[in-house]
Motif scaffolding. Sequence first.
Motif, PDB file in Angstrom:
ATOM      1  N   ALA A  94      38.093  65.760  12.194  1.00 55.66           N
ATOM      2  CA  ALA A  94      37.656  64.631  11.371  1.00 55.66           C
ATOM      3  C   ALA A  94      38.551  64.492  10.137  1.00 55.66           C
ATOM      4  O   ALA A  94      38.994  63.388   9.813  1.00 55.66           O
ATOM      5  CB  ALA A  94      36.201  64.834  10.959  1.00 55.66           C
ATOM      6  N   ARG A  97      41.638  62.938  10.808  1.00 63.08           N
ATOM      7  CA  ARG A  97      41.419  61.533  11.205  1.00 63.08           C
ATOM      8  C   ARG A  97      41.905  61.261  12.636  1.00 63.08           C
ATOM      9  O   ARG A  97      42.657  60.323  12.890  1.00 63.08           O
ATOM     10  CB  ARG A  97      42.108  60.591  10.209  1.00 63.08           C
ATOM     11  CG  ARG A  97      41.673  60.825   8.763  1.00 63.08           C
ATOM     12  CD  ARG A  97      40.199  60.485   8.543  1.00 63.08           C
ATOM     13  NE  ARG A  97      39.889  59.130   8.896  1.00 63.08           N
ATOM     14  CZ  ARG A  97      40.034  58.078   8.066  1.00 63.08           C
ATOM     15  NH1 ARG A  97      40.437  58.272   6.840  1.00 63.08           N
ATOM     16  NH2 ARG A  97      39.736  56.864   8.449  1.00 63.08           N
ATOM     17  N   LEU A 156      39.562  55.760  13.141  1.00 65.42           N
ATOM     18  CA  LEU A 156      40.186  57.087  13.095  1.00 65.42           C
ATOM     19  C   LEU A 156      39.206  58.180  12.655  1.00 65.42           C
ATOM     20  O   LEU A 156      39.437  58.900  11.674  1.00 65.42           O
ATOM     21  CB  LEU A 156      41.437  57.078  12.201  1.00 65.42           C
ATOM     22  CG  LEU A 156      42.506  56.049  12.565  1.00 65.42           C
ATOM     23  CD1 LEU A 156      43.726  56.207  11.666  1.00 65.42           C
ATOM     24  CD2 LEU A 156      42.911  56.153  14.028  1.00 65.42           C
ATOM     25  N   MET A 157      38.121  58.249  13.387  1.00 61.43           N
ATOM     26  CA  MET A 157      37.178  59.357  13.232  1.00 61.43           C
ATOM     27  C   MET A 157      36.728  59.754  14.639  1.00 61.43           C
ATOM     28  O   MET A 157      36.633  58.909  15.525  1.00 61.43           O
ATOM     29  CB  MET A 157      35.957  58.943  12.401  1.00 61.43           C
ATOM     30  CG  MET A 157      36.259  58.636  10.944  1.00 61.43           C
ATOM     31  SD  MET A 157      36.833  60.049   9.971  1.00 61.43           S
ATOM     32  CE  MET A 157      35.297  60.746   9.424  1.00 61.43           C
ATOM     33  N   LYS A 219      38.013  58.360   1.694  1.00 60.67           N
ATOM     34  CA  LYS A 219      38.519  57.584   2.836  1.00 60.67           C
ATOM     35  C   LYS A 219      37.751  57.890   4.121  1.00 60.67           C
ATOM     36  O   LYS A 219      37.508  57.004   4.938  1.00 60.67           O
ATOM     37  CB  LYS A 219      40.016  57.831   3.027  1.00 60.67           C
ATOM     38  CG  LYS A 219      40.816  57.118   1.969  1.00 60.67           C
ATOM     39  CD  LYS A 219      42.288  57.085   2.267  1.00 60.67           C
ATOM     40  CE  LYS A 219      42.992  56.222   1.243  1.00 60.67           C
ATOM     41  NZ  LYS A 219      43.341  54.899   1.780  1.00 60.67           N
ATOM     42  N   MET A 220      37.378  59.145   4.294  1.00 65.15           N
ATOM     43  CA  MET A 220      36.585  59.497   5.481  1.00 65.15           C
ATOM     44  C   MET A 220      35.220  58.830   5.428  1.00 65.15           C
ATOM     45  O   MET A 220      34.720  58.315   6.431  1.00 65.15           O
ATOM     46  CB  MET A 220      36.401  61.027   5.563  1.00 65.15           C
ATOM     47  CG  MET A 220      37.666  61.759   5.969  1.00 65.15           C
ATOM     48  SD  MET A 220      37.487  63.554   5.801  1.00 65.15           S
ATOM     49  CE  MET A 220      36.413  63.940   7.182  1.00 65.15           C
ATOM     50  N   ALA A 223      35.521  55.248   6.182  1.00 66.15           N
ATOM     51  CA  ALA A 223      35.752  55.046   7.617  1.00 66.15           C
ATOM     52  C   ALA A 223      34.429  55.077   8.377  1.00 66.15           C
ATOM     53  O   ALA A 223      34.219  54.312   9.330  1.00 66.15           O
ATOM     54  CB  ALA A 223      36.707  56.111   8.149  1.00 66.15           C
TER      55      ALA A 223
ATOM     56  N   PRO B  18      45.546  57.331   5.454  1.00 72.70           N
ATOM     57  CA  PRO B  18      44.173  57.758   5.746  1.00 72.70           C
ATOM     58  C   PRO B  18      43.997  59.275   5.730  1.00 72.70           C
ATOM     59  O   PRO B  18      42.914  59.772   5.432  1.00 72.70           O
ATOM     60  CB  PRO B  18      43.889  57.201   7.139  1.00 72.70           C
ATOM     61  CG  PRO B  18      45.134  56.590   7.633  1.00 72.70           C
ATOM     62  CD  PRO B  18      46.145  56.548   6.547  1.00 72.70           C
ATOM     63  N   MET B  19      45.049  59.974   6.091  1.00 77.21           N
ATOM     64  CA  MET B  19      44.965  61.441   6.094  1.00 77.21           C
ATOM     65  C   MET B  19      46.142  61.995   5.294  1.00 77.21           C
ATOM     66  O   MET B  19      47.051  61.250   4.938  1.00 77.21           O
ATOM     67  CB  MET B  19      44.994  61.991   7.524  1.00 77.21           C
ATOM     68  CG  MET B  19      46.332  61.936   8.228  1.00 77.21           C
ATOM     69  SD  MET B  19      46.905  60.271   8.584  1.00 77.21           S
ATOM     70  CE  MET B  19      45.759  59.805   9.878  1.00 77.21           C
TER      71      MET B  19
END
Lengths: 383, 97, 291
Positions: A94, A97, A156-157, A219-220, A223, B18-19
């Motif tokens: 996770a 991502r 993207l999870m 950001k997670m 998402a 994002p990462m």
Amino acid sequence: MKKVIMGNHAISYGATLSRVQVIAAYPITPQTQVVELLSEIVADQKLKAEFIKVESEHSAMAACIGASSAGARAFTATSAQGLALMHELLHWAAGARLPIVMADINRAMAPPWTIWTDQNDSLSQRDTGWMQFYCQSNQEVLDSVIMAYKVAEKVLMPVMIVLDAFSLSHTYETVDVPDQALVDKYLPPLDYKYRLDVNDPHTYGGLTTPDWYMEFRIKMHEAMDQALVEIKKDAAEFEKVFGRRYDPVEPYMVDDADIVLVTSGTAASTARFAVDQMRKKGKKVGNLRMRLLRPFPFADVREHLKNAKKVVVIDRDISYGYHGIWAQEVKSALYGHSKVPVFNYIAGLGGRDIFPETIMNIVADVKKMKRPEQDLYWVEVKK
Amino acid sequence: MAKNRTKIEFQKLSELPPMVQSLRSMAANPTGSWRNLKPVLHKENCIQCTICWKFCPDAAIDWVDDYPVINLDFCKGCGICAEECPKKCIEMVKEGK
Amino acid sequence: MKPTLPLDELMSPGHLACQGCGAGIAMRTSLKALGHDTMFTFPACCWTVIDGPFPYSCLEVPLLHMAFEATAATAAGIKAAMRALGKDKTTICGWAGDGGTFDIGLQALSGAAERNDDIFYFCYDNEAYMNTGIQRSGATPWGAWTTTTPVKHFKKEVKKSLDDIVAAHKVPYQATASIAYPEDLYKKLIKAKEIRGFKFIHILAPCPPGWKARPEDTVKLARLAVQTGIFPIFEVEAGKYAQTVKTPTRKPVLEYLKLQGRFKHLKEEDVAEIQRIVDMRYAELEKRFQG
């Protein structure tokens, strides 16, 4: 094409139709048929994929993380101890991502050794950053694999498809196996923008100081919020293409119900059957089936429980020293929005059956009380 | 393809990938300030054997026109080059002298 | 004189390795052989830090940081993906320290070796958990001080024979190498790149702070480890052993030990014990070198 298949094979077909490119898995009862069928499909070259027969579940998830980072659609399946062994890497998938999809066939945790169902394994992974879809039929299992990749690759999870051991995994049901062409239309090939690429080399997951760590966590979280929006959009699109619809929650006769049961997994279909029986006797009972654990559908839960006079959460799990995990979620969703009393019943741990009578007995019990007199009630246990 | 060797400053959340993904080279990080001792090459004795260049853990010695060139922006002053030089033509001198 | 290694650098300066870091030399030399069509995965190890913090990296090849015990399985996953995507030519490497290889990563390493996954597994061995502050690992030699084997209770167990463990998997290629012999390492990697299947490369990488040695002695120590027979340099190809750096007359181990503070507490009889351990191991290997 209609086929009579077991839940585990529904997963395999879902993965095959999703054209997964890398599968890494380790055997564990009751998951084994998932990977047995997949390894046959891959060996027969009916699916162009690499199958890594790893030496542990930890390595299964590690291989999926490697494969997904390199831009391939990756898949695995596990249960209970295997899922717990993966725990570290669930956070990793996770945090990195990666749109990995995994099936977890709910099996109770040891000790004592057991192979039968309850949800403590998957619910223990609640805070790892994985979406979790709880299924109640083999059709839903197959469809969910496809839908899982759809949303995972957009936000993207990673996604975990969750189903009960035996009562779903080994139960045969008629399943409409969709046409590959339709699935291809719904689920385009993965184009992972952040893949390892020698022509555009980047390092992923490097040391990050307190200056930036939190921003990646924001950001997670964003998402996941976005995932809820996408899941609803995808449900509509899926219905258009395949004629079946899966929403974050599934209300059944809740609008005029005095008592609304909140259930998940196969207990939800049992509850629905029990609701029908009780309705025939004039009892105003409804059922709200939870399909999503994460992202949690707060608004839907509030909306469908707004008319209830009593809410009854039936948990096939327990957080020792607290109460059922779904009950915690539902209570926190209602807090500040509703004063409805929430009753919590713990049932069916370690594979003990939940019968329609079990549900009806719970409802009869609740009817006797104005408010819950205990934090939780154990169902059908030896006294 | 050489990576961008300049520093990067983010202003807003939306600028972040994002990462956690590297976007620039560590060559934006001059490590010369770590040094206590500075290697000084006495080129006249150099036999161009490449040993100093080969063993630099920091890739801080460039091989230019058949001779080593010590990049003091990055040299951490470990002294391997001086120690390994068969002609002892690299001398470690105190920084600031 | 022409350089014996390619001039191209795929590791930039400015990285965060300590002064005189053997692992820095190991990476720099390896990359010269591996070339740009290479991908890495690292577990937790010194190189996690050396590579640099977000948003920087000192490598000009893709790198996936990964959990401590997962190196070999992750590399296998990357390789499978590259094959599925039709990019089978790219060299996929796991790059781990001794803790991540001898100890916590051994299971995944064994799994990938047994499956003969088409990857490189590099172990840069500095003989302790250096990144966390010099704790003993299965690779720490008998007699050494570490923060978990203090001077009064120095390590009483011999270094795990990891090369033998890997050899028991009958992998197509494995080799030991030393940063003091970069041409040997380079040659081995160029050769191994053409071999399909599991390739294991074990590189001794001295650590000045962890070994309590002078940073300028890093290469000298790596060389002495070979010359004393403490770390013999060989390769095993399809079961056949070959010593690639010959040591017909071995130096006494004391020459190696006396340059390192981690062995400073040893008495004469302790040094004799190390000599005995080394001689025994060397004799064992010598038989294999002779076929």
